[in-house]
Design an enzyme around this catalytic site. Sequence first.
Site, PDB file in Angstrom:
ATOM      1  N   HIS A 135      -7.118   5.334   1.393  1.00  0.00           N
ATOM      2  CA  HIS A 135      -6.491   4.996   0.118  1.00  0.00           C
ATOM      3  C   HIS A 135      -6.553   6.133  -0.896  1.00  0.00           C
ATOM      4  O   HIS A 135      -6.084   5.974  -2.025  1.00  0.00           O
ATOM      5  CB  HIS A 135      -7.140   3.736  -0.456  1.00  0.00           C
ATOM      6  CG  HIS A 135      -6.960   2.535   0.415  1.00  0.00           C
ATOM      7  ND1 HIS A 135      -5.856   1.712   0.339  1.00  0.00           N
ATOM      8  CD2 HIS A 135      -7.733   2.045   1.416  1.00  0.00           C
ATOM      9  CE1 HIS A 135      -5.974   0.753   1.239  1.00  0.00           C
ATOM     10  NE2 HIS A 135      -7.086   0.927   1.902  1.00  0.00           N
TER      11      HIS A 135
ATOM     12  N   ASN B 237       0.818  -1.217   0.000  1.00  0.00           N
ATOM     13  CA  ASN B 237       0.000   0.000   0.000  1.00  0.00           C
ATOM     14  C   ASN B 237       0.852   1.267   0.000  1.00  0.00           C
ATOM     15  O   ASN B 237       0.312   2.376   0.128  1.00  0.00           O
ATOM     16  CB  ASN B 237      -0.920   0.020   1.217  1.00  0.00           C
ATOM     17  CG  ASN B 237      -2.028  -1.009   1.133  1.00  0.00           C
ATOM     18  OD1 ASN B 237      -2.438  -1.405   0.051  1.00  0.00           O
ATOM     19  ND2 ASN B 237      -2.512  -1.447   2.278  1.00  0.00           N
TER      20      ASN B 237
ATOM     21  N   HIS C 167     -14.852  -0.527   5.317  1.00  0.00           N
ATOM     22  CA  HIS C 167     -13.790  -1.276   5.985  1.00  0.00           C
ATOM     23  C   HIS C 167     -14.284  -1.914   7.280  1.00  0.00           C
ATOM     24  O   HIS C 167     -15.181  -1.401   7.955  1.00  0.00           O
ATOM     25  CB  HIS C 167     -12.624  -0.335   6.285  1.00  0.00           C
ATOM     26  CG  HIS C 167     -11.381  -1.028   6.730  1.00  0.00           C
ATOM     27  ND1 HIS C 167     -11.084  -1.248   8.049  1.00  0.00           N
ATOM     28  CD2 HIS C 167     -10.364  -1.580   6.009  1.00  0.00           C
ATOM     29  CE1 HIS C 167      -9.930  -1.876   8.138  1.00  0.00           C
ATOM     30  NE2 HIS C 167      -9.470  -2.101   6.923  1.00  0.00           N
TER      31      HIS C 167
ATOM     32  N   GLU D 141     -16.035   4.990   2.614  1.00  0.00           N
ATOM     33  CA  GLU D 141     -14.633   5.192   2.278  1.00  0.00           C
ATOM     34  C   GLU D 141     -14.539   6.116   1.077  1.00  0.00           C
ATOM     35  O   GLU D 141     -15.501   6.258   0.307  1.00  0.00           O
ATOM     36  CB  GLU D 141     -13.951   3.854   1.959  1.00  0.00           C
ATOM     37  CG  GLU D 141     -13.887   2.898   3.133  1.00  0.00           C
ATOM     38  CD  GLU D 141     -13.102   1.633   2.805  1.00  0.00           C
ATOM     39  OE1 GLU D 141     -11.941   1.736   2.372  1.00  0.00           O
ATOM     40  OE2 GLU D 141     -13.668   0.544   2.974  1.00  0.00           O
TER      41      GLU D 141
ATOM     42  N   SER E  67     -10.917  -0.221  -0.253  1.00  0.00           N
ATOM     43  CA  SER E  67      -9.651  -0.938  -0.129  1.00  0.00           C
ATOM     44  C   SER E  67      -9.610  -2.257  -0.872  1.00  0.00           C
ATOM     45  O   SER E  67      -8.543  -2.714  -1.275  1.00  0.00           O
ATOM     46  CB  SER E  67      -9.331  -1.187   1.349  1.00  0.00           C
ATOM     47  OG  SER E  67     -10.374  -1.935   1.966  1.00  0.00           O
TER      48      SER E  67
ATOM     49  N   ASP F 226     -13.644   7.794   5.454  1.00  0.00           N
ATOM     50  CA  ASP F 226     -12.328   7.196   5.675  1.00  0.00           C
ATOM     51  C   ASP F 226     -11.597   7.239   4.336  1.00  0.00           C
ATOM     52  O   ASP F 226     -11.921   6.499   3.412  1.00  0.00           O
ATOM     53  CB  ASP F 226     -12.498   5.747   6.151  1.00  0.00           C
ATOM     54  CG  ASP F 226     -11.167   5.028   6.344  1.00  0.00           C
ATOM     55  OD1 ASP F 226     -10.118   5.569   5.923  1.00  0.00           O
ATOM     56  OD2 ASP F 226     -11.169   3.918   6.882  1.00  0.00           O
TER      57      ASP F 226
ATOM     58  N   LYS G 164      -0.499   4.165   4.017  1.00  0.00           N
ATOM     59  CA  LYS G 164      -0.582   3.971   2.575  1.00  0.00           C
ATOM     60  C   LYS G 164       0.347   4.967   1.876  1.00  0.00           C
ATOM     61  O   LYS G 164       1.545   4.796   1.912  1.00  0.00           O
ATOM     62  CB  LYS G 164      -2.025   4.106   2.100  1.00  0.00           C
ATOM     63  CG  LYS G 164      -2.888   2.876   2.380  1.00  0.00           C
ATOM     64  CD  LYS G 164      -3.263   2.721   3.828  1.00  0.00           C
ATOM     65  CE  LYS G 164      -4.148   1.525   4.096  1.00  0.00           C
ATOM     66  NZ  LYS G 164      -4.455   1.375   5.531  1.00  0.00           N
TER      67      LYS G 164
END
Length: 384
Positions: free
Chosen positions: A207, A47, A133, A175, A179, A204, A236
Amino acid sequence: MSWQSRIEHAVAERREAQAFRQRQPLAQGAGRWLVRGDRRYRNFSSNDYLGLSQHPQVVRAWQQGADLYGVGSGGSGHVTGYHQAHQHLEEQLSDWLGYDRALLFISGFAANQAVIAALAGREDRIVADRLSHASLLEAAVQSPAQLRRFQHNDSQHLARLLAAPVAGQQLVVTEGVFSMDGDRAPLADIARVTREANGWLMVDDAHGIGVDGENGRGSCQQQGVHPELLIVTFGKAFGLSGAAVLCSHDVADYFLQFARHLIYSTAMPPAQALALQAALAVIQSDDGQQRRETLAQHVADFRHGAGGLAYPLTDSQSAIQPLIVGDNQHTLQLAEQLREQGCWVTAIRPPTVPAGTARLRLTLTAAHKPEDIAHLLEVLHGER
């Protein structure tokens, strides 16, 4: 059933389903290359999207921080663990992302758990994307609030769930970049629907931060959204670990009183906070922009060359390029075949992803070279 019998039964079930998780001890594994034993592999499971874990400026900052502060913080931030290095990092993050305050946490998992546990009451409702997540969904399940899950990236379904009567407040959770699928949430639509229902939005962006948006400010900035709660993690694109919650002054003060993960955890080492400041400086620099452009080119090259593969890719334009295989055992076999050809790829299976969607989670980074992408494609096209 005894404790021992229960444990043995659960582990046996995981093994039988080809879903047993194992850790791999590595000699090196964060950058372009992964080393295990006496063999080196091209690393397509990291990541570390911008390659900052190996960046000389970041490494040097941590070393200098260790010389200055030692290797630990000495306690909770509420006791003796909060150092000037932490304060400066929080101020830089809040200024960069346009929030009143930032609060540091030891991990993204802890930050998500802390926010939901501190906010959600018995009369409240949490409405979360179905593919959020595990840290988000677990916190919602364990909270006293009602949990409803909307269909993945479906703002219309979200609106219908928000329209149902509720005695308390509503918190929408998603998110920025997912992910396991690598796709991006329609944050502008989600924010609009949430605002119309007088709810709060929590994003969130683990990423997306550092990669998406102007100067790497993430998914929310990219889509013109300013959620009440923004979670950014440092494991990440920042290349390190830890996380921060971005919020208003009042909300930050509230979390300082009631977020148990923050109050009772040892703070991250101040040396790490210095390294994170260095990583942030790189992300904001011309070097960071070049790394984002390199990563985007790798993604484009990979997707262009992936036509005709035996298994479909998800519709992802991010660094996460999942190849959906389906069957657990076949996914494990394919991952092992790729490793035999010098490509380290991780097999992701249920319960991390829905049943029947076991996959190879391929991740590309700015540390890769064009020849790495070409080699990966050559191996994938040969595995039919």
